[in-house]
Design a protein around this motif. Structure first.
Motif, PDB file in Angstrom:
ATOM      1  N   PRO A  87       1.362  13.985 -10.892  1.00 31.41           N
ATOM      2  CA  PRO A  87       0.627  13.705 -11.580  1.00 31.41           C
ATOM      3  C   PRO A  87       0.409  12.866 -12.764  1.00 31.41           C
ATOM      4  O   PRO A  87      -0.658  12.398 -12.813  1.00 31.41           O
ATOM      5  CB  PRO A  87       0.787  15.368 -12.988  1.00 31.41           C
ATOM      6  N   LEU A  88       1.094  12.037 -13.076  1.00 29.80           N
ATOM      7  CA  LEU A  88       1.060  10.662 -14.012  1.00 29.80           C
ATOM      8  C   LEU A  88       0.653   9.725 -13.705  1.00 29.80           C
ATOM      9  O   LEU A  88      -0.394   9.112 -13.726  1.00 29.80           O
ATOM     10  CB  LEU A  88       2.729   9.781 -15.036  1.00 29.80           C
ATOM     11  N   GLY A  89       1.422   9.280 -12.401  1.00 31.39           N
ATOM     12  CA  GLY A  89       0.412   8.124 -11.652  1.00 31.39           C
ATOM     13  C   GLY A  89      -0.860   8.597 -10.855  1.00 31.39           C
ATOM     14  O   GLY A  89      -1.425   7.093 -10.246  1.00 31.39           O
ATOM     15  N   ARG A  90      -1.078   9.244 -10.529  1.00 30.88           N
ATOM     16  CA  ARG A  90      -3.032   9.913  -9.799  1.00 30.88           C
ATOM     17  C   ARG A  90      -3.571   9.581 -10.562  1.00 30.88           C
ATOM     18  O   ARG A  90      -4.510   8.725 -10.218  1.00 30.88           O
ATOM     19  CB  ARG A  90      -2.443  11.249 -10.401  1.00 30.88           C
ATOM     20  N   GLY A  91      -3.956   9.199 -12.316  1.00 33.38           N
ATOM     21  CA  GLY A  91      -4.226   8.825 -12.950  1.00 33.38           C
ATOM     22  C   GLY A  91      -4.658   7.102 -13.935  1.00 33.38           C
ATOM     23  O   GLY A  91      -5.174   7.030 -14.382  1.00 33.38           O
ATOM     24  N   THR A 124      -4.708   3.363 -10.316  1.00 30.00           N
ATOM     25  CA  THR A 124      -5.889   2.370  -9.926  1.00 30.00           C
ATOM     26  C   THR A 124      -6.786   1.264  -9.561  1.00 30.00           C
ATOM     27  O   THR A 124      -7.573   1.417  -9.210  1.00 30.00           O
ATOM     28  CB  THR A 124      -7.136   3.300 -10.932  1.00 30.00           C
ATOM     29  N   ALA A 125      -5.543   0.522  -9.981  1.00 27.21           N
ATOM     30  CA  ALA A 125      -6.195  -0.757  -9.655  1.00 27.21           C
ATOM     31  C   ALA A 125      -6.685  -1.369  -8.573  1.00 27.21           C
ATOM     32  O   ALA A 125      -6.549  -0.459  -6.953  1.00 27.21           O
ATOM     33  CB  ALA A 125      -5.306  -1.940 -10.485  1.00 27.21           C
ATOM     34  N   GLU A 126      -7.345  -1.884  -8.190  1.00 27.22           N
ATOM     35  CA  GLU A 126      -7.494  -3.041  -6.308  1.00 27.22           C
ATOM     36  C   GLU A 126      -6.363  -3.204  -6.158  1.00 27.22           C
ATOM     37  O   GLU A 126      -5.147  -3.960  -6.974  1.00 27.22           O
ATOM     38  CB  GLU A 126      -8.699  -4.301  -6.768  1.00 27.22           C
ATOM     39  N   LEU A 127      -5.946  -3.235  -4.975  1.00 29.70           N
ATOM     40  CA  LEU A 127      -5.093  -2.935  -4.066  1.00 29.70           C
ATOM     41  C   LEU A 127      -4.782  -4.898  -4.418  1.00 29.70           C
ATOM     42  O   LEU A 127      -3.225  -4.942  -4.506  1.00 29.70           O
ATOM     43  CB  LEU A 127      -5.059  -3.321  -2.796  1.00 29.70           C
ATOM     44  N   PRO A 130       0.954  -1.395  -0.103  1.00 37.30           N
ATOM     45  CA  PRO A 130       0.263  -0.127  -0.465  1.00 37.30           C
ATOM     46  C   PRO A 130       0.807   1.267  -0.270  1.00 37.30           C
ATOM     47  O   PRO A 130       0.314   2.366  -0.629  1.00 37.30           O
ATOM     48  CB  PRO A 130      -0.874  -0.079   1.211  1.00 37.30           C
ATOM     49  N   HIS A 131       2.160   1.210   0.687  1.00 40.50           N
ATOM     50  CA  HIS A 131       3.220   2.446   1.087  1.00 40.50           C
ATOM     51  C   HIS A 131       3.503   2.928  -0.766  1.00 40.50           C
ATOM     52  O   HIS A 131       3.545   4.068  -0.975  1.00 40.50           O
ATOM     53  CB  HIS A 131       4.161   1.734   2.441  1.00 40.50           C
ATOM     54  N   LEU A 132       3.780   1.572  -1.000  1.00 40.02           N
ATOM     55  CA  LEU A 132       4.831   1.342  -2.579  1.00 40.02           C
ATOM     56  C   LEU A 132       3.424   2.475  -3.777  1.00 40.02           C
ATOM     57  O   LEU A 132       4.047   3.125  -4.509  1.00 40.02           O
ATOM     58  CB  LEU A 132       5.116   0.892  -2.546  1.00 40.02           C
ATOM     59  N   VAL A 133       2.706   1.945  -3.289  1.00 40.12           N
ATOM     60  CA  VAL A 133       1.280   1.816  -4.710  1.00 40.12           C
ATOM     61  C   VAL A 133       0.857   3.858  -4.338  1.00 40.12           C
ATOM     62  O   VAL A 133       1.178   4.654  -5.212  1.00 40.12           O
ATOM     63  CB  VAL A 133      -0.066   1.231  -4.450  1.00 40.12           C
ATOM     64  N   ALA A 134       1.401   4.011  -3.272  1.00 44.03           N
ATOM     65  CA  ALA A 134       0.865   5.449  -2.678  1.00 44.03           C
ATOM     66  C   ALA A 134       2.121   6.459  -2.986  1.00 44.03           C
ATOM     67  O   ALA A 134       2.392   7.038  -3.514  1.00 44.03           O
ATOM     68  CB  ALA A 134       0.354   5.793  -1.613  1.00 44.03           C
ATOM     69  N   LEU A 135       2.971   5.822  -3.013  1.00 44.18           N
ATOM     70  CA  LEU A 135       3.951   6.518  -3.582  1.00 44.18           C
ATOM     71  C   LEU A 135       4.039   6.670  -5.330  1.00 44.18           C
ATOM     72  O   LEU A 135       4.565   7.687  -5.969  1.00 44.18           O
ATOM     73  CB  LEU A 135       5.451   6.225  -3.583  1.00 44.18           C
TER      74      LEU A 135
END
Length: 163
Positions: A35-39, A42-45, A25-30
Motif C-alpha cells: 500500500p505505501l509503495g504503490r503511490g 512511480t519514478a522512471e526506471l 525492475p524486479h526490485l522496484v516491483a517488490l
C-alpha cells in the motif's frame, strides 16, 4: 553470480546475493507491491538505475536479492553501514527496504532473511543493528519485535522541497 548465503526453509533453498543492474525492475516491483509503495514508487526506471549504480559503487552499502533456485527475485534488502561518534565510535548497520514477495511470506523466509542481515552486520563489526518501519505497518512491527528489535526511538521526517 556470487551467492553470499543459502537460506533453507521447508524443502526450498533460497540464495542471498548482491543485486545486479538487471535486477532493478524486479526490485522496484517488490517495493511497489504494498500500500505505501504503490503511490510512492512511480519514478522512471532510469532514476532507479542511477540510484542502483551509486549504491552498488559504495563500500558502505549492500543491496541484496533473495532468489529461488531458478534465480527468481523474491526478496530484497539494503544494508547501510555507518560509523558514528556515539556508541564509542561504533559502526551501525541500517536495514532498509526489506521486502519478501507476498507469495513467499508465512514460511519463515523473512525471519531467515533478516537474521542473515543481522549476522552480516555483526560480522562487519556493527555495534548496533537498526531499522525504521512506517507506523502503519503493524504486522511488520510485530515481526521485527519477535526477532528482538525494540521500539526505542521516535522518527521524524522532512520532505525535501520539489525542484
Amino acid at each position: 553470480m556470487t551467492v553470499i548465503c543459502v537460506l533453507t526453509t521447508g524443502d526450498q533453498e533460497f540464495s542471498v546475493r548482491r543485486a545486479r543492474r538487471a535486477d532493478v525492475p524486479h526490485l522496484v516491483a517488490l517495493l511497489a507491491d504494498d500500500p505505501l509503495g504503490r503511490g510512492r514508487e512511480t519514478a522512471e526506471l532510469s532514476a532507479y538505475e542511477a540510484a542502483f549504480a551509486e549504491i552498488d559503487a559504495s563500500d558502505e552499502q549492500l543491496l541484496v536479492c533473495l532468489t529461488t533456485s531458478s534465480d527468481e527475485v523474491v526478496g530484497t534488502m539494503q544494508l547501510t553501514f555507518t560509523r558514528g561518534l556515539s556508541h564509542g565510535g561504533g559502526l551501525r548497520g541500517q536495514l532498509e527496504a526489506v521486502r519478501v514477495h507476498s507469495s513467499y511470506r508465512d514460511r519463515g523466509l523473512g525471519r531467515l532473511f533478516v537474521q542473515w542481515a543481522i549476522d552480516e552486520c555483526r560480522g562487519r563489526g556493527c555495534e548496533l543493528v537498526q531499522l525504521t518501519s512506517d507506523r502503519s505497518r503493524v504486522d511488520a512491527h510485530r515481526f521485527y519485535e519477535r526477532l528482538g528489535f525494540v521500539d526505542s526511538h521516535r522518527g521524524l521526517k522532512l520532505a525535501a522541497p520539489a525542484h
